[in-house]
Design a protein around this motif. Structure first.
Motif, PDB file in Angstrom:
ATOM      1  N   PRO A 177      10.263   8.793 -22.171  1.00 55.11           N
ATOM      2  CA  PRO A 177       9.964   7.728 -23.150  1.00 55.11           C
ATOM      3  C   PRO A 177       9.051   6.645 -22.591  1.00 55.11           C
ATOM      4  O   PRO A 177       8.219   6.104 -23.326  1.00 55.11           O
ATOM      5  CB  PRO A 177      11.348   7.169 -23.514  1.00 55.11           C
ATOM      6  N   VAL A 178       9.187   6.330 -21.290  1.00 47.58           N
ATOM      7  CA  VAL A 178       8.300   5.321 -20.689  1.00 47.58           C
ATOM      8  C   VAL A 178       6.849   5.797 -20.739  1.00 47.58           C
ATOM      9  O   VAL A 178       5.938   5.051 -21.133  1.00 47.58           O
ATOM     10  CB  VAL A 178       8.729   5.024 -19.235  1.00 47.58           C
ATOM     11  N   CYS A 179       6.617   7.066 -20.358  1.00 48.11           N
ATOM     12  CA  CYS A 179       5.249   7.601 -20.388  1.00 48.11           C
ATOM     13  C   CYS A 179       4.708   7.655 -21.811  1.00 48.11           C
ATOM     14  O   CYS A 179       3.541   7.308 -22.055  1.00 48.11           O
ATOM     15  CB  CYS A 179       5.226   8.992 -19.766  1.00 48.11           C
ATOM     16  N   VAL A 180       5.529   8.100 -22.750  1.00 44.71           N
ATOM     17  CA  VAL A 180       5.070   8.217 -24.133  1.00 44.71           C
ATOM     18  C   VAL A 180       4.662   6.850 -24.688  1.00 44.71           C
ATOM     19  O   VAL A 180       3.593   6.691 -25.292  1.00 44.71           O
ATOM     20  CB  VAL A 180       6.169   8.845 -25.013  1.00 44.71           C
ATOM     21  N   MET A 181       5.503   5.850 -24.475  1.00 42.13           N
ATOM     22  CA  MET A 181       5.197   4.516 -25.006  1.00 42.13           C
ATOM     23  C   MET A 181       3.986   3.919 -24.298  1.00 42.13           C
ATOM     24  O   MET A 181       3.141   3.266 -24.932  1.00 42.13           O
ATOM     25  CB  MET A 181       6.409   3.601 -24.859  1.00 42.13           C
TER      26      MET A 181
ATOM     27  N   ARG B  49       0.326  12.260 -30.350  1.00 43.70           N
ATOM     28  CA  ARG B  49       0.182  13.527 -29.630  1.00 43.70           C
ATOM     29  C   ARG B  49       0.904  13.487 -28.279  1.00 43.70           C
ATOM     30  O   ARG B  49       1.381  14.512 -27.799  1.00 43.70           O
ATOM     31  CB  ARG B  49      -1.302  13.830 -29.416  1.00 43.70           C
ATOM     32  N   ALA B  50       0.942  12.317 -27.648  1.00 41.42           N
ATOM     33  CA  ALA B  50       1.658  12.211 -26.365  1.00 41.42           C
ATOM     34  C   ALA B  50       3.125  12.570 -26.529  1.00 41.42           C
ATOM     35  O   ALA B  50       3.729  13.199 -25.651  1.00 41.42           O
ATOM     36  CB  ALA B  50       1.521  10.796 -25.801  1.00 41.42           C
ATOM     37  N   LEU B  51       3.721  12.181 -27.661  1.00 41.83           N
ATOM     38  CA  LEU B  51       5.117  12.529 -27.931  1.00 41.83           C
ATOM     39  C   LEU B  51       5.264  14.047 -28.091  1.00 41.83           C
ATOM     40  O   LEU B  51       6.235  14.641 -27.608  1.00 41.83           O
ATOM     41  CB  LEU B  51       5.604  11.814 -29.192  1.00 41.83           C
ATOM     42  N   ALA B  52       4.287  14.677 -28.756  1.00 41.05           N
ATOM     43  CA  ALA B  52       4.321  16.128 -28.919  1.00 41.05           C
ATOM     44  C   ALA B  52       4.283  16.833 -27.569  1.00 41.05           C
ATOM     45  O   ALA B  52       5.046  17.769 -27.312  1.00 41.05           O
ATOM     46  CB  ALA B  52       3.149  16.585 -29.790  1.00 41.05           C
TER      47      ALA B  52
ATOM     48  N   GLU C  82       3.584  21.561 -32.657  1.00 41.06           N
ATOM     49  CA  GLU C  82       3.705  20.104 -32.509  1.00 41.06           C
ATOM     50  C   GLU C  82       2.353  19.417 -32.642  1.00 41.06           C
ATOM     51  O   GLU C  82       2.231  18.369 -33.289  1.00 41.06           O
ATOM     52  CB  GLU C  82       4.346  19.787 -31.156  1.00 41.06           C
ATOM     53  N   LEU C  83       1.311  20.000 -32.039  1.00 41.61           N
ATOM     54  CA  LEU C  83      -0.017  19.384 -32.106  1.00 41.61           C
ATOM     55  C   LEU C  83      -0.571  19.403 -33.532  1.00 41.61           C
ATOM     56  O   LEU C  83      -1.334  18.520 -33.921  1.00 41.61           O
ATOM     57  CB  LEU C  83      -0.973  20.097 -31.154  1.00 41.61           C
ATOM     58  N   ARG C  84      -0.196  20.417 -34.323  1.00 41.46           N
ATOM     59  CA  ARG C  84      -0.641  20.465 -35.713  1.00 41.46           C
ATOM     60  C   ARG C  84       0.181  19.555 -36.612  1.00 41.46           C
ATOM     61  O   ARG C  84      -0.257  19.190 -37.699  1.00 41.46           O
ATOM     62  CB  ARG C  84      -0.562  21.908 -36.235  1.00 41.46           C
ATOM     63  N   THR C  85       1.386  19.210 -36.164  1.00 45.00           N
ATOM     64  CA  THR C  85       2.278  18.402 -36.991  1.00 45.00           C
ATOM     65  C   THR C  85       2.090  16.910 -36.749  1.00 45.00           C
ATOM     66  O   THR C  85       2.047  16.121 -37.694  1.00 45.00           O
ATOM     67  CB  THR C  85       3.749  18.788 -36.713  1.00 45.00           C
TER      68      THR C  85
END
Length: 323
Positions: free
Chosen positions: A273-277, A85-88, A76-79
């Motif tokens: 999703p709250v943290c990611v956004m 990156r937070a979403l990964a 995920e981090l490479r993609t």
């Protein structure tokens, strides 16, 4: 008890060996066999009626899962680009925190309809999907044979044996009563001795050690380890004690325990999703979320400290939601 212990004992071995081997042989050459191994031992667990074979199958499942999970975050981090990156990280974390709760009602339904082997058979179609996606999407990279030739294989073996002894000894200690079972104490002590030896000597003479202890000289890496490892112990133990209590004391069946686990699942579906956004758009700092997360988990544990043998699933509801 031994089925659970065998999985837990071999999972950390898979974590370390998988990451170590992926640097040498490439992520693709390690991830795809690990997925195949998980499917094969799941089929063995589904069809066998022999306890020894079941224990070996669960060991293989723990080993394969240990390889897959950390390599997933590397993928995920490479993609993902840096801004996502937070979403990964959230996708990676959800595998460890949301999946067990989401699986509880599915497991109960499968067992009710088709019996216990169905829990293992479900890994086959999911594994095939994962294998096809990995085969099509993972990078084709060269093998770094020189790193393997120069590897300190005795240290790798010592780490693997130490992790198995420590994990197996701890998981069986309470059941076998520490003071009454010298073998359990011996396993824990020998596991600790071997791991300390690996930490002390393992990274000094090789280019690609299995444990890079010099990373702990970096301030943030050391702080992260000092915080994350005790927290992970607390989180896993407190999360597993609730279903274990409900199965043992009120003697709940799996379908009766599942709603209690759902109370851990749906708050995460909102929080992720709250943290990611918030991190993506800079609404709040990551440190603020860390403090909130630790605080909520501690509060959840405090609420459950008054547990008695009269508690039922509803008594755990507030703690489960906070956790």
């Amino acid at each position: 008890s031994w089925l659970a212990a065998s999985y837990l004992a071999f999972e950390p071995v898979g974590v370390a060996l998988g990451c170590w081997l992926a640097v040498i042989f490439s992520l693709r050459r390690v991830m795809l066999p690990a997925i195949m191994l998980f499917m094969i031992v799941s089929v063995i667990a589904a069809v066998t009626h022999d306890l020894t074979m079941m224990i070996l199958a669960r060991s293989g499942m723990g080993f394969a899962a240990g390889i897959i999970v950390p390599l997933a975050i590397i993928t995920e981090l490479r993609t993902f680009p840096p801004v996502w990156r937070a979403l990964a990280i959230a996708l990676y974390s959800s595998a460890a925190t949301m999946a067990p709760q989401a699986a509880a009602p599915l497991d109960a339904w499968l067992v009710d309809r088709w019996g216990t082997p169905a829990i293992f058979w479900i890994a086959v179609p999911l594994g095939l999907i994962a294998f096809v996606c990995g085969y099509l999407g993972l990078w084709r990279e060269r093998v770094r044979w020189l790193l393997f030739v120069r590897a300190d294989l005795p240290v790798v073996f010592a780490f693997s044996l130490g992790a198995i002894l420590l994990g197996g000894g701890i998981s069986q200690g309470n059941r076998l009563h520490w003071s009454e079972t010298p073998l359990t104490l011996f396993a824990v002590v020998m596991g600790i001795v071997l791991l300390i030896g690996v930490l002390t000597l393992g990274g000094r003479r090789v280019v690609h050690p299995i444990l890079m202890t010099r990373l702990l000289t970096r301030r943030n890496a050391l702080l992260g380890a000092l915080i994350a490892i005790p927290y992970q112990f607390a989180s896993v133990l407190s999360g597993s004690l609730v279903p274990a209590f409900l199965a043992d004391i009120p003697a709940y069946r799996p379908e009766q325990i599942a709603p209690t686990l759902d109370a851990v699942f749906w708050p995460q579906a909102l929080a992720y999703p709250v943290c990611v956004m918030a991190l993506r758009y800079g609404w709040m700092e990551a440190r603020t979320f860390l403090v909130m997360g630790f605080g909520l988990n501690a509060l959840a544990c405090l609420l459950d400290l008054n547990v008695t043998s009269d508690w039922i699933s509803g008594n755990f509801l507030a703690g489960q939601i906070l956790q």
